[in-house]
Design a protein around this motif. Structure first.
Motif, PDB file in Angstrom:
ATOM      1  N   ALA A  39       0.518  -1.321  -0.383  1.00 35.60           N
ATOM      2  CA  ALA A  39      -0.189  -0.104   0.438  1.00 35.60           C
ATOM      3  C   ALA A  39       0.804   1.157   0.277  1.00 35.60           C
ATOM      4  O   ALA A  39       0.319   2.093  -0.866  1.00 35.60           O
ATOM      5  N   LEU A  40       1.978   1.287   0.718  1.00 35.87           N
ATOM      6  CA  LEU A  40       2.944   2.074   0.985  1.00 35.87           C
ATOM      7  C   LEU A  40       3.553   2.265  -0.639  1.00 35.87           C
ATOM      8  O   LEU A  40       3.596   3.487  -0.918  1.00 35.87           O
ATOM      9  N   PHE A  41       3.645   1.773  -1.373  1.00 42.49           N
ATOM     10  CA  PHE A  41       3.993   1.797  -2.433  1.00 42.49           C
ATOM     11  C   PHE A  41       3.567   2.732  -3.185  1.00 42.49           C
ATOM     12  O   PHE A  41       3.411   3.224  -4.225  1.00 42.49           O
ATOM     13  N   ALA A  42       2.396   2.378  -2.981  1.00 43.44           N
ATOM     14  CA  ALA A  42       0.777   2.394  -3.731  1.00 43.44           C
ATOM     15  C   ALA A  42       1.150   4.633  -3.434  1.00 43.44           C
ATOM     16  O   ALA A  42       0.569   5.144  -4.651  1.00 43.44           O
ATOM     17  N   LEU A  43       1.356   4.434  -2.356  1.00 40.36           N
ATOM     18  CA  LEU A  43       1.227   6.289  -2.142  1.00 40.36           C
ATOM     19  C   LEU A  43       2.383   6.963  -2.507  1.00 40.36           C
ATOM     20  O   LEU A  43       2.809   7.774  -1.330  1.00 40.36           O
ATOM     21  N   GLN A  44       3.363   6.096  -2.951  1.00 42.73           N
ATOM     22  CA  GLN A  44       5.026   7.126  -2.447  1.00 42.73           C
ATOM     23  C   GLN A  44       4.797   7.985  -3.721  1.00 42.73           C
ATOM     24  O   GLN A  44       5.973   9.151  -2.887  1.00 42.73           O
ATOM     25  N   HIS A  45       3.931   9.292  -4.566  1.00 38.75           N
ATOM     26  CA  HIS A  45       3.734   9.342  -4.535  1.00 38.75           C
ATOM     27  C   HIS A  45       3.550  10.575  -3.458  1.00 38.75           C
ATOM     28  O   HIS A  45       3.556  12.344  -4.186  1.00 38.75           O
ATOM     29  N   ARG A  46       3.099  10.329  -2.697  1.00 41.86           N
ATOM     30  CA  ARG A  46       3.105  11.492  -1.047  1.00 41.86           C
ATOM     31  C   ARG A  46       3.865  12.216  -0.805  1.00 41.86           C
ATOM     32  O   ARG A  46       3.764  13.156  -0.033  1.00 41.86           O
ATOM     33  N   GLY A  47       4.750  11.099  -0.412  1.00 41.81           N
ATOM     34  CA  GLY A  47       5.846  11.696   0.145  1.00 41.81           C
ATOM     35  C   GLY A  47       7.317  10.522  -0.318  1.00 41.81           C
ATOM     36  O   GLY A  47       7.449   9.456  -0.506  1.00 41.81           O
ATOM     37  N   GLN A  48       8.506  10.781  -0.797  1.00 45.93           N
ATOM     38  CA  GLN A  48       9.800   9.868  -0.856  1.00 45.93           C
ATOM     39  C   GLN A  48      11.129  10.795   0.048  1.00 45.93           C
ATOM     40  O   GLN A  48      12.277  10.056   0.093  1.00 45.93           O
ATOM     41  N   GLU A  49      10.797  10.847   1.395  1.00 42.24           N
ATOM     42  CA  GLU A  49      11.737  11.487   2.723  1.00 42.24           C
ATOM     43  C   GLU A  49      11.693  10.115   3.463  1.00 42.24           C
ATOM     44  O   GLU A  49      13.242   9.587   3.509  1.00 42.24           O
ATOM     45  N   SER A  50      10.871  10.051   3.510  1.00 44.20           N
ATOM     46  CA  SER A  50      11.055   8.977   5.033  1.00 44.20           C
ATOM     47  C   SER A  50       9.766   7.616   4.179  1.00 44.20           C
ATOM     48  O   SER A  50       9.015   7.622   4.068  1.00 44.20           O
ATOM     49  N   SER A  51      10.016   6.087   4.431  1.00 43.90           N
ATOM     50  CA  SER A  51       9.083   5.414   5.289  1.00 43.90           C
ATOM     51  C   SER A  51       9.366   4.377   6.588  1.00 43.90           C
ATOM     52  O   SER A  51       9.834   4.501   7.182  1.00 43.90           O
ATOM     53  N   GLY A  52       7.822   4.108   7.227  1.00 41.56           N
ATOM     54  CA  GLY A  52       7.759   3.677   8.022  1.00 41.56           C
ATOM     55  C   GLY A  52       6.725   2.255   8.418  1.00 41.56           C
ATOM     56  O   GLY A  52       5.730   3.052   7.552  1.00 41.56           O
ATOM     57  N   ILE A  53       7.312   1.523   8.671  1.00 49.81           N
ATOM     58  CA  ILE A  53       5.172   0.249   9.315  1.00 49.81           C
ATOM     59  C   ILE A  53       5.973   0.123  10.418  1.00 49.81           C
ATOM     60  O   ILE A  53       7.413   0.112  11.210  1.00 49.81           O
ATOM     61  N   ALA A  54       4.348   0.461  11.334  1.00 49.72           N
ATOM     62  CA  ALA A  54       4.634  -0.205  12.933  1.00 49.72           C
ATOM     63  C   ALA A  54       3.816  -1.128  12.724  1.00 49.72           C
ATOM     64  O   ALA A  54       2.452  -1.067  11.907  1.00 49.72           O
ATOM     65  N   THR A  55       3.593  -2.536  13.344  1.00 45.73           N
ATOM     66  CA  THR A  55       2.789  -3.554  13.669  1.00 45.73           C
ATOM     67  C   THR A  55       2.860  -3.584  15.509  1.00 45.73           C
ATOM     68  O   THR A  55       3.517  -3.617  15.594  1.00 45.73           O
ATOM     69  N   VAL A  91       4.364   7.638   4.654  1.00 47.21           N
ATOM     70  CA  VAL A  91       5.123   7.776   3.148  1.00 47.21           C
ATOM     71  C   VAL A  91       5.286   9.563   4.369  1.00 47.21           C
ATOM     72  O   VAL A  91       4.570   9.889   3.969  1.00 47.21           O
ATOM     73  N   ARG A  92       6.334   9.987   3.956  1.00 45.37           N
ATOM     74  CA  ARG A  92       7.251  11.415   4.671  1.00 45.37           C
ATOM     75  C   ARG A  92       7.537  12.713   3.626  1.00 45.37           C
ATOM     76  O   ARG A  92       8.473  12.147   2.624  1.00 45.37           O
ATOM     77  N   TYR A  93       6.761  13.550   2.886  1.00 45.02           N
ATOM     78  CA  TYR A  93       7.394  14.863   2.805  1.00 45.02           C
ATOM     79  C   TYR A  93       7.486  15.587   3.852  1.00 45.02           C
ATOM     80  O   TYR A  93       6.680  16.019   4.287  1.00 45.02           O
ATOM     81  N   SER A  94       8.668  16.398   3.999  1.00 45.37           N
ATOM     82  CA  SER A  94       8.390  17.747   5.089  1.00 45.37           C
ATOM     83  C   SER A  94       8.528  18.767   4.305  1.00 45.37           C
ATOM     84  O   SER A  94       8.320  19.041   3.509  1.00 45.37           O
ATOM     85  N   SER A  95       7.066  19.433   4.617  1.00 48.43           N
ATOM     86  CA  SER A  95       7.751  20.689   4.355  1.00 48.43           C
ATOM     87  C   SER A  95       7.918  21.785   5.374  1.00 48.43           C
ATOM     88  O   SER A  95       8.747  22.565   4.899  1.00 48.43           O
TER      89      SER A  95
END
Ligand code: SF4
Length: 481
Positions: A39-55, A91-95
């Protein structure tokens, strides 16, 4: 001709983040980490600086997050280490806050009543003040992002209520701004959207399991079924794959989805609050063509978000649609632009013109927006070098006149080309034969099928949330948040 210089990235807006969450049903056997990864792959356009998952595995939270794209942060081994029956991803892009690994999400917090993990897409208008007030009473923050401020407020509210969803509801009365969030707390996955609905958030089903995502394209990626959007101000609790409750924050206000989701941010295959992004973009192009009388031989779009509007323009005008610009899809955020010369070349490296398509032709070029105007001059010169006899630029949004306080990285007013220049002056600066923007009335028509209201403050200056002086300072960089 006065010319604009600069790099590709500086003249594009950036979304702040994308979020995803899954609460596994006892009847399903999905790997929550794997589904979140896809799912994060599909949302990658919303942020490319960092990625993370918590379970969450029997209440124990495990987080992996780093700077980098989703496939750079996760591999088979790391995904296997993330076991459990709930997961959230980000997925994160920082403003406005620092772009560093420490600000990567999800954020895991241990508090007196247990632990939680939170992933948030958004920016608080009063985040700096809330942080400052908390620090005065002894709070210590480890990051500079607003999500940690929200986490702190949640933990504080949780002291007075046995229910985390009630704590979420409580903070929504004083945490002002644009946010959509997913939270793991105990056995619950909680999804919440701010009372104005600035940021999109939707709910779906994967088998019998409940999923939430910033955009519906994430559901398509994992084979989930879209159920509905989370309403502005709504809080939904999922537990063991079932929706157990939903409540509304008491603070009702006019809804204000960010219109830039449709102009630029969202993927065209997403449906947000009842409207297909692709459909709206084609409508923008259609309305542009309806008000236009320029003669052209070919309509082209600037990849990617200008393509749909170009198609809509072409259909309405009866002028052939063509591929005039080709995008290099392998240039990522790692593209190094150390020198001015490299920065100036960055547009040519990212985009190239198809001479066979545009040579000797009157080209109508459609793009989603002009921010500083630094990129379009380069694109126009690429088209002219490829032999275009005329270049007419059509913009599928109204002129950018105002900054954004709700998480979109729009520069200061004085850096917005439309704030300081007339349409004719901009046309001269970017060296196009003619320039036309989408009319505000046509934007309204194209958006008329939206189930909720929308924010267009960067065009109109009508801000849905009152802007505090702290926000002004924060945007000016005078307060470090
Ligand atoms: S000010 Fe502009 S970018 Fe910001 S939320 Fe409103 S429409 Fe979106």
């Amino acid at each position: 001709m006065r010319s604009c210089t600069g790099c590709w990235a500086s003249d594009k807006l950036h979304e702040e983040c994308g979020v995803f969450g899954i609460s596994l049903s006892p009847h399903d056997s999905y790997s929550v980490a794997n589904e979140t990864y896809l799912a994060l792959f599909a949302l990658q356009h919303r942020g490319q600086e960092s990625s993370g998952i918590a379970t969450s595995n029997d209440g124990k939270i495990h987080v992996i997050k780093k700077s980098g794209l989703v496939p750079e942060v996760f591999d088979e081994r790391t995904l296997q280490s993330l076991q459990g029956n709930m997961a959230i991803g980000h997925v994160r892009y920082s403003s406005h806050s620092e772009s560093s690994a420490i600000n990567a999400q999800p954020l895991a917090v241990t508090h007196i009543n247990g632990s939680m993990a939170i992933a948030c897409n958004g920016t608080l208008v009063n985040g700096a003040k809330l942080r400052h007030d908390a620090e005065l009473s002894g709070a210590i923050f480890q990051t500079t992002n607003d999500t940690e401020v929200i986490a702190y407020m949640l933990v504080r509210e949780r002291l007075g209520t046995p229910l985390m969803e009630q704590a979420v509801k409580n903070i929504m009365s004083y945490v002002a701004g644009a946010y959509s969030m997913v939270i793991i707390s105990g056995s619950k996955l909680i999804a919440a959207r701010d009372p104005f609905g600035f940021k999109p958030l939707c709910m779906g089903m994967l088998g019998s399991s409940v999923v939430f995502a910033s955009e519906s394209c994430a559901f398509d990626a994992i084979g989930a079924r879209f159920v509905r959007d989370v309403e502005p101000g709504e809080i939904i609790v999922a537990e063991n794959g079932s929706v157990t409750s939903a409540m509304r924050s008491e603070w009702q206000a006019r809804s204000s989805l960010c219109v830039f989701e449709f102009v630029y941010f969202a993927r065209p295959d997403s449906v947000i609050d009842g409207l297909s992004v692709e459909h709206v973009r084609q409508e923008f192009g259609k309305y542009l063509a309806m008000r236009d009388n320029v003669k052209g031989d070919i309509v082209i779009g600037v990849p990617d978000s200008g393509l749909s509007a170009a198609l809509g323009y072409s259909k309405q005008a009866g002028i052939p649609y063509g591929v005039g610009l080709v995008k290099n899809r392998y240039i990522g955020r790692t593209f190094i632009q150390n020198t001015q010369s490299q920065r100036e070349k960055s547009v040519s490296i990212k985009l190239n013109a198809l001479s066979a398509e545009v040579k000797g032709k009157r080209v109508i070029m459609v793009d989603d927006s002009i921010v500083r105007g630094t990129t379009c001059a380069h694109i126009v010169s690429i088209l002219r070098q490829a032999g275009a006899s005329e270049v007419h630029m059509r913009v599928s949004s109204p002129p950018f006149l105002h900054r954004c306080y709700y998480g979109t990285d729009i520069p200061r007013e004085q850096d917005l080309i439309a704030h300081n220049h007339t349409v004719e002056q901009i046309a001269e600066m970017i060296n196009v034969d003619t320039l036309m923007y989408l009319d505000e009335r046509d934007l309204r028509h194209a958006m008329s099928g939206l189930r909720i209201g929308y924010c267009d403050a960067c065009f109109t200056g009508n801000y849905p949330v009152r802007i505090s002086s702290e926000s002004e300072n924060q945007k000016e960089g005078r307060i470090q948040v």
